[in-house]
Every structure is written in C-alpha cells, then in structure tokens.
Design a protein around this motif. Structure first.
Motif, PDB file in Angstrom:
ATOM      1  N   LEU A 332       0.830  -1.199   0.000  1.00 16.47           N
ATOM      2  CA  LEU A 332       0.000   0.000   0.000  1.00 16.47           C
ATOM      3  C   LEU A 332       0.871   1.257   0.000  1.00 16.47           C
ATOM      4  N   VAL A 333       1.901   1.255   0.833  1.00 16.41           N
ATOM      5  CA  VAL A 333       2.794   2.417   0.929  1.00 16.41           C
ATOM      6  C   VAL A 333       3.535   2.643  -0.387  1.00 16.41           C
ATOM      7  N   LEU A 334       4.034   1.573  -0.986  1.00 11.75           N
ATOM      8  CA  LEU A 334       4.761   1.702  -2.258  1.00 11.75           C
ATOM      9  C   LEU A 334       3.856   2.209  -3.370  1.00 11.75           C
ATOM     10  N   SER A 335       2.603   1.722  -3.395  1.00 14.00           N
ATOM     11  CA  SER A 335       1.681   2.163  -4.452  1.00 14.00           C
ATOM     12  C   SER A 335       1.304   3.630  -4.275  1.00 14.00           C
ATOM     13  N   TRP A 336       1.122   4.074  -3.023  1.00  9.48           N
ATOM     14  CA  TRP A 336       0.850   5.496  -2.780  1.00  9.48           C
ATOM     15  C   TRP A 336       2.042   6.367  -3.178  1.00  9.48           C
ATOM     16  N   TRP A 337       3.224   5.877  -2.836  1.00  4.80           N
ATOM     17  CA  TRP A 337       4.442   6.659  -3.040  1.00  4.80           C
ATOM     18  C   TRP A 337       4.844   6.718  -4.518  1.00  4.80           C
ATOM     19  N   LEU A 338       4.879   5.530  -5.169  1.00  6.57           N
ATOM     20  CA  LEU A 338       5.442   5.441  -6.517  1.00  6.57           C
ATOM     21  C   LEU A 338       4.399   5.176  -7.598  1.00  6.57           C
ATOM     22  N   GLY A 339       3.201   4.752  -7.207  1.00  5.19           N
ATOM     23  CA  GLY A 339       2.256   4.293  -8.220  1.00  5.19           C
ATOM     24  C   GLY A 339       2.672   2.900  -8.652  1.00  5.19           C
ATOM     25  N   LYS A 340       3.260   2.798  -9.833  1.00  5.66           N
ATOM     26  CA  LYS A 340       3.790   1.518 -10.314  1.00  5.66           C
ATOM     27  C   LYS A 340       5.235   1.380  -9.839  1.00  5.66           C
ATOM     28  N   TYR A 341       5.591   0.194  -9.344  1.00  3.19           N
ATOM     29  CA  TYR A 341       6.967  -0.035  -8.881  1.00  3.19           C
ATOM     30  C   TYR A 341       7.461  -1.394  -9.386  1.00  3.19           C
ATOM     31  N   PRO A 342       8.789  -1.564  -9.495  1.00  2.00           N
ATOM     32  CA  PRO A 342       9.338  -2.807 -10.060  1.00  2.00           C
ATOM     33  C   PRO A 342       8.974  -4.036  -9.228  1.00  2.00           C
ATOM     34  N   GLN A 343       8.862  -5.161  -9.916  1.00  2.04           N
ATOM     35  CA  GLN A 343       8.588  -6.436  -9.248  1.00  2.04           C
ATOM     36  C   GLN A 343       9.697  -6.749  -8.243  1.00  2.04           C
TER      37      GLN A 343
END
Length: 514
Positions: A332-343
């Motif tokens: 959740l934090v990564l999606s809020w911060w970056l939107g799409k992020y690497p696998q």
C-alpha cells in the motif's frame, strides 16, 4: 548525568526535526526521479553509482577513525592534542582521496566497461554517472573530518541545518528534471555532484569559523606517532567498512549479473526506504555515541555500560514503531508513493527492514569497540564473517536464479552470527558479561518483538487494504508496541523516570492553570 541525558534528548529532538523534513523531501524526489528516469535508467544510476560507493568504505572507515580520535581528545580535554589530531586526520584523508582517484580511474573503470550488464545505448550516460560518483567520493572523504568535528562537539542544530540545505537543493533537481530536454540521467548525475560539493563547502566554512582545531591546518607539522596510531586504527576499521560495502554492493552487482537493471531498481527503491527508516535510529545514536566515547576516555565504564544498554534497547524499540506497520502495509505504501513499482520491491523491502532492526543491536557495540581502540581481533573476525555473504549468495543464485530474495535472507542469517561474535569480543573490554547483556537487553527486546506485532497482524489479515486499514494498523501498532515496551521492555528505574516526567508535566500544567 542528568545534564548529559538532557543534552542527548535535546540533540535527538533536533535531529528528528531535521529528519522529518528530509524524509518528506526524499520521498517526493525519489518518486519523481524514478518516474522521470524510468526503471532502467534508475537501475543504472544505482548500480553504476554503487561501484564507486564501494570505495566509500574508505570514507566510512576514515570518518569513524576521525570521529573516535576527535571525540576521545575532547573527552580528555586536551586542546593541543585535539589540534594535532585534526591535522593528522586531514593529511590521512587527503592521501586516501588520491587513492580513490587512482583506483576509480583504473580498476573501477575497467569493471564498469567489461563486467556490468548495461544496454549499449546507455553506456555513455553510465560513464557520466560513474565519473561524477568518483569526484563526489573524493569530496566526501576530504569533508568527513569537518563533519566529525561538528558531531564530536555535539552541535546537532548546526548539523541539522547544513543537512537540510542539501535536501532542499536536491528537491530543486526534480523541477529541473521535469523541464529539460537534455539526457536526464547525465544531467541528474552532474547536478547531484554540484550540490554535494556545495554542501561540503558549507561544512568546511562553518568549522573554520567555529572550532579552533580546524582554523589552522599545517600538513608539514605531523606527529608521526599519532599519525601511525590513527592510520592503523583507520586500517582496522577499514576492514569492517570494506566488509560492509563489499556485501552491500557485492549483492547489488550479483543481482545485476544474474538478473537485469530493473532488479537493481527494485533494490535501489528498497534501500532508499531503508535509509529513511535508518535515519530514525541513526539520529538517536548520533546524539548518544559521542557520550560513549567521552565516558570511556574518562574511565567511567559503568556509564558506558548504561549507555550501551539504553541505546541498544531504545533504538530497537524506536525501529519497531516504524518497521511493523511498514512491514505489513508495504504494498500500500509503495503504491501510494510510486504508483507503479518494479517487481520484487515489496519482498526486498520487507527483508531489508529485518536487517535494519538487527543493526540497532550492532551499532552501540561497534561504537564501544571504537572507543577502546582495540580493533584488530574485532575487525578480523567481524569482517571475515560478513564477507562470506557474497560468495554464499553467489552459489545460492547459481542453484536457483528465480529467487533474488535469497541474497537478503543470507544477509540476515550472517548478520545474526556476526552479532554473536561482536558481543563475545567487545563486552569483556568494558567488564560486562554476556549474562548481564542478555538480561538487560536481549530478554526484554525478544519479548517485545514477539508480542507487539500480534494485534496489528490480526487486524491486517481481517481488514481490506485501504487508507482506513493503514491508519488502524499504525494506531494499533503504536499502542501495542508502547504497551509492551512499558510493561515488559523497561526496568523499574526507567519506569519510575517516565512516571516522574509525566507527573512533573501534569504538576506544571495544573500550576500554570491555577
């Protein structure tokens, strides 16, 4: 002692104010930089810049030596020795800055051109990143003694302001990146180099105006015995720093060789979050570490023991407050911060957070052995253990190249072994037994680590992942951790101190109202 504790608390507060501002800036800039550069260029920036940061083990080890000797001289209250110490430290740093240039432009350059997995069309940009990294490493090495002087004098407000200037200038790079047509990776590497040089200059100018030992540097008048002592101390700390940079950048290179730059981007993002999380712990330790060295120099071993116990437990408790909700809500934090992020970013980050928690126990022990100056046995054993991470990870990746997370799992296992070795070597130096340390530190933190996450985990697995669940997990984590710390993680003296502080606050408020 009460004044010392107040100073530690005040310095810690100042560093946390600095940290909050820097975290906000860092999170925003990282998001935009990843978006503007793209996953591939972001991965190239991390892996190529990481090659020369491998030589950063020189900066780290020499900075550790500088901090130890300057703080030790302050603890002895010998101004003449302090001036001599600083002169010798500057000469050593200049010599090693030259070594970085030589190694960087020979072995490092060969490695970049022949060993890394970089797309042919981005090789020119990668070379710019590398060259800027070389010159930045040299500047950082020359500036490190001045940084150590500020921390040794416990001028944390100044340190906070100077650090913020770099963060603000880095924020400016985001707006420029969004509006230029030139190669963005090349521009970003040049810009970061320029603002770091400006940051180094601020540290040097401040020290020149405020600390007597830095005002007049005479490199021709060197105390040979002191030079030798500092040099050999730095040499032994260098082996520890080499081991650290060896396995961190070694793992980064292994991920590049066995996978691709996108995996490096995933690790780069996870490490950025780790660095932000570690600032919470580092700020606390930065305020308390000079006291450990000064008290050892003054021969107050009972106070050294008390500081080790306090810093070990409280830095770990502080890390739990941050890591437990982040560990659970990482996606959740990564999606809020970056939107799409690497696998693999989420799994990398979870594992890296565990190593951050373990490092809370290692740092006070390492500071203590630096204070004693008895480095040889400690560094030989610790470095030998840590350096096994890369070869073990290499053979594991050879056996299974579908699971990059294995390198971080190996790191965790080896770190636990290394901490056991640190305790066995260092505790006898301050007349502290393993039993004392286990009773005062390990028993309490293990109970807190096992019990505190139970309620947040239950809520995590029984709620839908959204903003409300994130807030509820943050709140319940905080309440659960603080409850476990107070009831199970503190001794009676610490509980009484907290009660006294609260009662005083209540009394003053009631008095002011009346």
């Amino acid at each position: 002692m009460q004044n010392e504790n107040k100073r530690i608390a005040r310095n810690t507060l100042l560093l946390y104010i600095r940290m909050i501002a820097m975290v906000i800036i860092s999170l925003y800039t990282s998001r935009i930089v990843l978006k503007v550069l793209g996953e591939e260029d972001f991965g190239i920036y991390n892996v190529v810049g990481g090659i020369i940061s491998f030589l950063g083990f020189l900066t780290s080890s020499l900075a550790g030596a500088a901090s130890r000797f300057i703080t030790y001289a302050l603890g002895k209250e010998d101004n003449n020795n302090l001036k001599k110490t600083f002169n010798n430290i500057i000469l050593i740093h200049l010599l090693f800055a030259g070594l970085i240039l030589i190694v960087g432009e020979t072995i490092g350059l060969w490695f970049i051109k022949t060993q890394l997995n970089i797309p042919p069309e981005r090789e020119y940009a990668a070379m710019w990143v590398y060259q800027m990294s070389v010159f930045t490493a040299m500047g950082g090495l020359i500036c490190a003694p001045f940084n150590s002087v500020i921390i040794a004098h416990e001028k944390m407000s100044t340190f906070a302001y100077l650090s913020l200037s770099y963060a603000i200038l880095k924020l400016v790079s985001v707006f420029i990146l969004l509006n230029i047509n030139y190669d963005k990776l090349i521009f970003y590497s040049i810009y970061i180099f320029i603002i770091q040089v400006f940051d180094f200059a601020l540290y040097i100018i401040y020290c020149k105006y405020n600390f007597e030992e830095t005002k007049r540097i005479i490199l021709t008048k060197i105390d040979k015995n002191l030079f030798k002592e500092i040099f050999f101390f730095a040499g032994w700390t260098m082996s520890g720093s080499l081991a650290y940079f060896g396995f961190t950048q070694g793992l980064n290179i292994l991920l590049n060789i066995f996978f691709n730059p996108i995996i490096n981007a995933a690790r780069g993002i996870a490490v950025q979050v780790q660095n932000i999380v570690n600032t919470f712990n580092n700020n606390f330790l930065m305020a308390i570490n000079p006291q450990i060295t000064k008290k050892y120099a003054a021969g107050d071993y009972s106070r050294v023991k008390e500081l080790i116990i306090t810093s070990s437990r409280f830095s770990l408790y502080l890390m739990l407050l941050i890591c437990i909700p982040l560990f659970l809500e990482v996606n959740l934090v990564l999606s809020w911060w970056l939107g799409k992020y690497p696998q693999h970013t989420d799994s990398f980050l979870r594992l890296i957070l565990i190593t951050s928690i373990l490092s809370c126990l290692a740092n006070p022990i390492i500071t203590t052995v630096h204070a004693t100056g008895r480095m040889k046995k400690f560094q030989l054993i610790e470095s030998s253990i840590l350096l096994t991470i890369v070869p073990i990870a290499y053979f594991c990746l050879k056996l299974n190249t579908s699971m990059p997370e294995i390198v971080f799992i190996i790191h965790i296992c080896i770190e636990i072994i290394a901490q056991c070795a640190r305790l066995k070597i260092v505790l006898p130096m301050i007349n502290m037994t393993i039993k004392e340390y286990t009773s005062a530190v390990m028993k309490k933190i293990i109970i807190v680590i096992l019990l505190a996450p139970i309620l947040p985990i239950i809520i995590y697995y029984n709620t839908e992942q959204n903003f409300l669940s994130f807030i509820s997990i943050c709140i319940t984590s905080t309440i659960s951790i603080l409850f476990c710390i107070y009831t199970l993680g503190l001794d009676q003296h610490e509980k009484n101190t907290i009660k006294e502080v609260i009662n005083k606050k209540i009394y003053h408020r009631q008095k002011n109202r009346s």
